[in-house]
Design a protein around this motif. Structure first.
Motif, PDB file in Angstrom:
ATOM      1  N   ASP A   1      72.336  -3.551  41.872  1.00 12.26           N
ATOM      2  CA  ASP A   1      72.894  -4.584  40.743  1.00 12.26           C
ATOM      3  C   ASP A   1      73.120  -5.793  41.176  1.00 12.26           C
ATOM      4  OD1 ASP A   1      73.565  -4.583  37.748  1.00 12.26           O
ATOM      5  OD2 ASP A   1      75.526  -5.011  38.399  1.00 12.26           O
ATOM      6  N   ASP A   2      72.974  -6.843  40.371  1.00 12.31           N
ATOM      7  CA  ASP A   2      73.201  -8.213  40.588  1.00 12.31           C
ATOM      8  C   ASP A   2      74.743  -8.594  41.080  1.00 12.31           C
ATOM      9  OD1 ASP A   2      70.773  -8.700  40.060  1.00 12.31           O
ATOM     10  OD2 ASP A   2      70.846  -9.747  38.413  1.00 12.31           O
TER      11      ASP A   2
ATOM     12  N   ILE B   1      73.307 -15.089  40.487  1.00 16.63           N
ATOM     13  CA  ILE B   1      72.092 -14.539  41.023  1.00 16.63           C
ATOM     14  C   ILE B   1      70.836 -14.244  39.880  1.00 16.63           C
ATOM     15  CG2 ILE B   1      71.552 -12.272  42.041  1.00 16.63           C
ATOM     16  CD1 ILE B   1      73.422 -13.757  43.598  1.00 16.63           C
ATOM     17  N   LYS B   2      69.785 -14.387  40.288  1.00 14.49           N
ATOM     18  CA  LYS B   2      68.651 -14.195  39.255  1.00 14.49           C
ATOM     19  C   LYS B   2      67.562 -13.516  40.145  1.00 14.49           C
ATOM     20  CE  LYS B   2      65.153 -16.430  36.605  1.00 14.49           C
ATOM     21  NZ  LYS B   2      64.583 -17.912  36.047  1.00 14.49           N
ATOM     22  N   THR B   3      67.333 -12.341  39.570  1.00 11.14           N
ATOM     23  CA  THR B   3      66.228 -11.548  40.329  1.00 11.14           C
ATOM     24  C   THR B   3      64.922 -11.276  39.569  1.00 11.14           C
ATOM     25  OG1 THR B   3      67.304  -9.411  39.209  1.00 11.14           O
ATOM     26  CG2 THR B   3      68.048 -10.016  41.537  1.00 11.14           C
TER      27      THR B   3
ATOM     28  N   ILE C   1      64.779 -12.476  45.044  1.00 15.80           N
ATOM     29  CA  ILE C   1      66.366 -12.796  44.629  1.00 15.80           C
ATOM     30  C   ILE C   1      66.502 -14.347  44.881  1.00 15.80           C
ATOM     31  CG2 ILE C   1      68.681 -12.482  45.337  1.00 15.80           C
ATOM     32  CD1 ILE C   1      67.976  -9.813  46.770  1.00 15.80           C
TER      33      ILE C   1
END
Length: 115
Positions: A15-16, A59-61, A66
């Motif tokens: 998870d972020d 955070i952006k995935t 990442i």
């Protein structure tokens, strides 16, 4: 969002929030960093402690990539470029070691300087 992968043993989802906690911890350990600042991660949290700990970390995935944005307050008198380069390399190494995924970018935003 979350980073997902699979191996011979099964599927793995990170998870972020977990990535944001690791990022915040690594950044706070770097020399010259006083604190993290900013609006923080804009996800839903079960714990207020997690939200306070990860403020200033975004955070952006996408897929298994990442992207990290982090807002920091630095100590007065340190070389900003040296400290930010150290933060970038520490976060990139730590997050890649933790997740096993590729960290494409680490963007450092220096919000302020304190004595």
């Amino acid at each position: 969002m979350a980073v997902k992968t699979s191996n011979a043993y099964g599927k793995i989802t990170i998870d972020d929030n977990a990535i944001a906690c690791v990022t915040a911890h690594i950044a706070r350990e770097c020399y010259g960093v006083i604190d993290l600042s900013g609006q923080g991660f804009s996800g839903s949290f079960n714990s207020a402690n997690t939200k306070a700990f990860t403020r200033g970390v975004k955070i952006k995935t996408l897929g298994n990539r990442i992207y990290i944005d982090i807002d920091v307050i630095l100590k007065f008198g340190v070389s900003i470029s040296t400290v930010t380069d150290n933060i970038k390399s520490s976060i990139k190494y730590g997050v890649e070691k933790f997740t096993g995924m590729i960290t494409d970018s680490v963007n450092i935003n220096v919000i302020g300087v304190r004595v």
